[in-house]
Design a protein around this motif. Sequence first.
Motif, PDB file in Angstrom:
ATOM      1  N   ALA A 197       0.843  -1.198   0.000  1.00 38.16           N
ATOM      2  CA  ALA A 197       0.000   0.000   0.000  1.00 38.16           C
ATOM      3  C   ALA A 197       0.876   1.244   0.000  1.00 38.16           C
ATOM      4  O   ALA A 197       1.883   1.317   0.694  1.00 38.16           O
ATOM      5  CB  ALA A 197      -0.903   0.000   1.221  1.00 38.16           C
ATOM      6  N   THR A 198       0.488   2.212  -0.804  1.00 38.49           N
ATOM      7  CA  THR A 198       1.193   3.485  -0.834  1.00 38.49           C
ATOM      8  C   THR A 198       0.268   4.549  -0.280  1.00 38.49           C
ATOM      9  O   THR A 198      -0.934   4.552  -0.575  1.00 38.49           O
ATOM     10  CB  THR A 198       1.614   3.866  -2.266  1.00 38.49           C
ATOM     11  N   PRO A 199       0.803   5.441   0.493  1.00 40.58           N
ATOM     12  CA  PRO A 199      -0.049   6.478   1.075  1.00 40.58           C
ATOM     13  C   PRO A 199      -0.502   7.482   0.017  1.00 40.58           C
ATOM     14  O   PRO A 199       0.302   8.215  -0.535  1.00 40.58           O
ATOM     15  CB  PRO A 199       0.842   7.140   2.128  1.00 40.58           C
ATOM     16  N   ALA A 200      -1.790   7.479  -0.292  1.00 38.56           N
ATOM     17  CA  ALA A 200      -2.340   8.382  -1.304  1.00 38.56           C
ATOM     18  C   ALA A 200      -2.340   9.817  -0.797  1.00 38.56           C
ATOM     19  O   ALA A 200      -2.215  10.754  -1.571  1.00 38.56           O
ATOM     20  CB  ALA A 200      -3.753   7.959  -1.675  1.00 38.56           C
ATOM     21  N   LYS A 201      -2.486  10.001   0.507  1.00 40.67           N
ATOM     22  CA  LYS A 201      -2.546  11.344   1.066  1.00 40.67           C
ATOM     23  C   LYS A 201      -1.233  12.087   0.850  1.00 40.67           C
ATOM     24  O   LYS A 201      -1.235  13.268   0.546  1.00 40.67           O
ATOM     25  CB  LYS A 201      -2.867  11.273   2.553  1.00 40.67           C
ATOM     26  N   ALA A 202      -0.110  11.415   0.979  1.00 40.69           N
ATOM     27  CA  ALA A 202       1.184  12.069   0.791  1.00 40.69           C
ATOM     28  C   ALA A 202       1.314  12.612  -0.628  1.00 40.69           C
ATOM     29  O   ALA A 202       1.849  13.696  -0.839  1.00 40.69           O
ATOM     30  CB  ALA A 202       2.315  11.091   1.094  1.00 40.69           C
ATOM     31  N   GLU A 203       0.820  11.870  -1.607  1.00 44.05           N
ATOM     32  CA  GLU A 203       0.903  12.335  -2.990  1.00 44.05           C
ATOM     33  C   GLU A 203       0.048  13.575  -3.199  1.00 44.05           C
ATOM     34  O   GLU A 203       0.460  14.504  -3.867  1.00 44.05           O
ATOM     35  CB  GLU A 203       0.461  11.228  -3.946  1.00 44.05           C
ATOM     36  N   SER A 204      -1.155  13.595  -2.623  1.00 43.46           N
ATOM     37  CA  SER A 204      -2.007  14.764  -2.813  1.00 43.46           C
ATOM     38  C   SER A 204      -1.424  15.973  -2.098  1.00 43.46           C
ATOM     39  O   SER A 204      -1.546  17.096  -2.576  1.00 43.46           O
ATOM     40  CB  SER A 204      -3.436  14.482  -2.344  1.00 43.46           C
ATOM     41  N   VAL A 205      -0.763  15.762  -0.971  1.00 41.79           N
ATOM     42  CA  VAL A 205      -0.116  16.866  -0.269  1.00 41.79           C
ATOM     43  C   VAL A 205       1.002  17.423  -1.139  1.00 41.79           C
ATOM     44  O   VAL A 205       1.156  18.633  -1.269  1.00 41.79           O
ATOM     45  CB  VAL A 205       0.432  16.407   1.105  1.00 41.79           C
ATOM     46  N   ASP A 206       1.786  16.556  -1.761  1.00 43.95           N
ATOM     47  CA  ASP A 206       2.859  17.004  -2.638  1.00 43.95           C
ATOM     48  C   ASP A 206       2.300  17.818  -3.801  1.00 43.95           C
ATOM     49  O   ASP A 206       2.847  18.863  -4.155  1.00 43.95           O
ATOM     50  CB  ASP A 206       3.656  15.816  -3.181  1.00 43.95           C
ATOM     51  N   ARG A 214       0.535  25.294  -4.925  1.00 42.39           N
ATOM     52  CA  ARG A 214       0.693  26.524  -4.149  1.00 42.39           C
ATOM     53  C   ARG A 214       1.966  27.252  -4.558  1.00 42.39           C
ATOM     54  O   ARG A 214       1.962  28.465  -4.792  1.00 42.39           O
ATOM     55  CB  ARG A 214       0.732  26.211  -2.654  1.00 42.39           C
ATOM     56  N   ARG A 215       3.063  26.509  -4.689  1.00 42.72           N
ATOM     57  CA  ARG A 215       4.334  27.124  -5.072  1.00 42.72           C
ATOM     58  C   ARG A 215       4.270  27.718  -6.477  1.00 42.72           C
ATOM     59  O   ARG A 215       4.818  28.796  -6.733  1.00 42.72           O
ATOM     60  CB  ARG A 215       5.455  26.102  -4.960  1.00 42.72           C
ATOM     61  N   LYS A 239       3.935  32.508 -10.068  1.00 39.50           N
ATOM     62  CA  LYS A 239       3.186  33.273 -11.073  1.00 39.50           C
ATOM     63  C   LYS A 239       2.858  34.667 -10.549  1.00 39.50           C
ATOM     64  O   LYS A 239       2.867  35.641 -11.300  1.00 39.50           O
ATOM     65  CB  LYS A 239       1.909  32.542 -11.469  1.00 39.50           C
ATOM     66  N   ALA A 240       2.563  34.768  -9.257  1.00 40.88           N
ATOM     67  CA  ALA A 240       2.223  36.066  -8.655  1.00 40.88           C
ATOM     68  C   ALA A 240       3.426  36.998  -8.641  1.00 40.88           C
ATOM     69  O   ALA A 240       3.286  38.202  -8.796  1.00 40.88           O
ATOM     70  CB  ALA A 240       1.681  35.860  -7.237  1.00 40.88           C
ATOM     71  N   ARG A 241       4.612  36.452  -8.493  1.00 43.22           N
ATOM     72  CA  ARG A 241       5.848  37.253  -8.481  1.00 43.22           C
ATOM     73  C   ARG A 241       6.177  37.815  -9.867  1.00 43.22           C
ATOM     74  O   ARG A 241       6.679  38.903  -9.990  1.00 43.22           O
ATOM     75  CB  ARG A 241       7.042  36.420  -8.036  1.00 43.22           C
TER      76      ARG A 241
END
Length: 70
Positions: free
Chosen positions: A46-55, A61-62, A67-69
């Motif tokens: 099993a791979t943690p799906a939550k970690a991928e979505s956080v990444d 966000r980055r 783009k804002a800069r």
Amino acid sequence: MESSMAGSTSLSTPEGEVSSLMQQVADDYGLEVSVGLPQPAGHAIATPAKAESVDEDDLTRRLAELKARG
């Protein structure tokens, strides 16, 4: 994400097709194939799906900050 794609590709490719392709390449280059493919594990890891979505959320966000800069 890349590891997920690699895992799904290796799981969906029929072993017979892989063996046939390996034999064809070996024949083309005059090689002898004496080792078969390793057998897959009897259970899935099993791979943690939550970690991928956080990444992905962090990357999104980055990107928005960059783009804002600019």
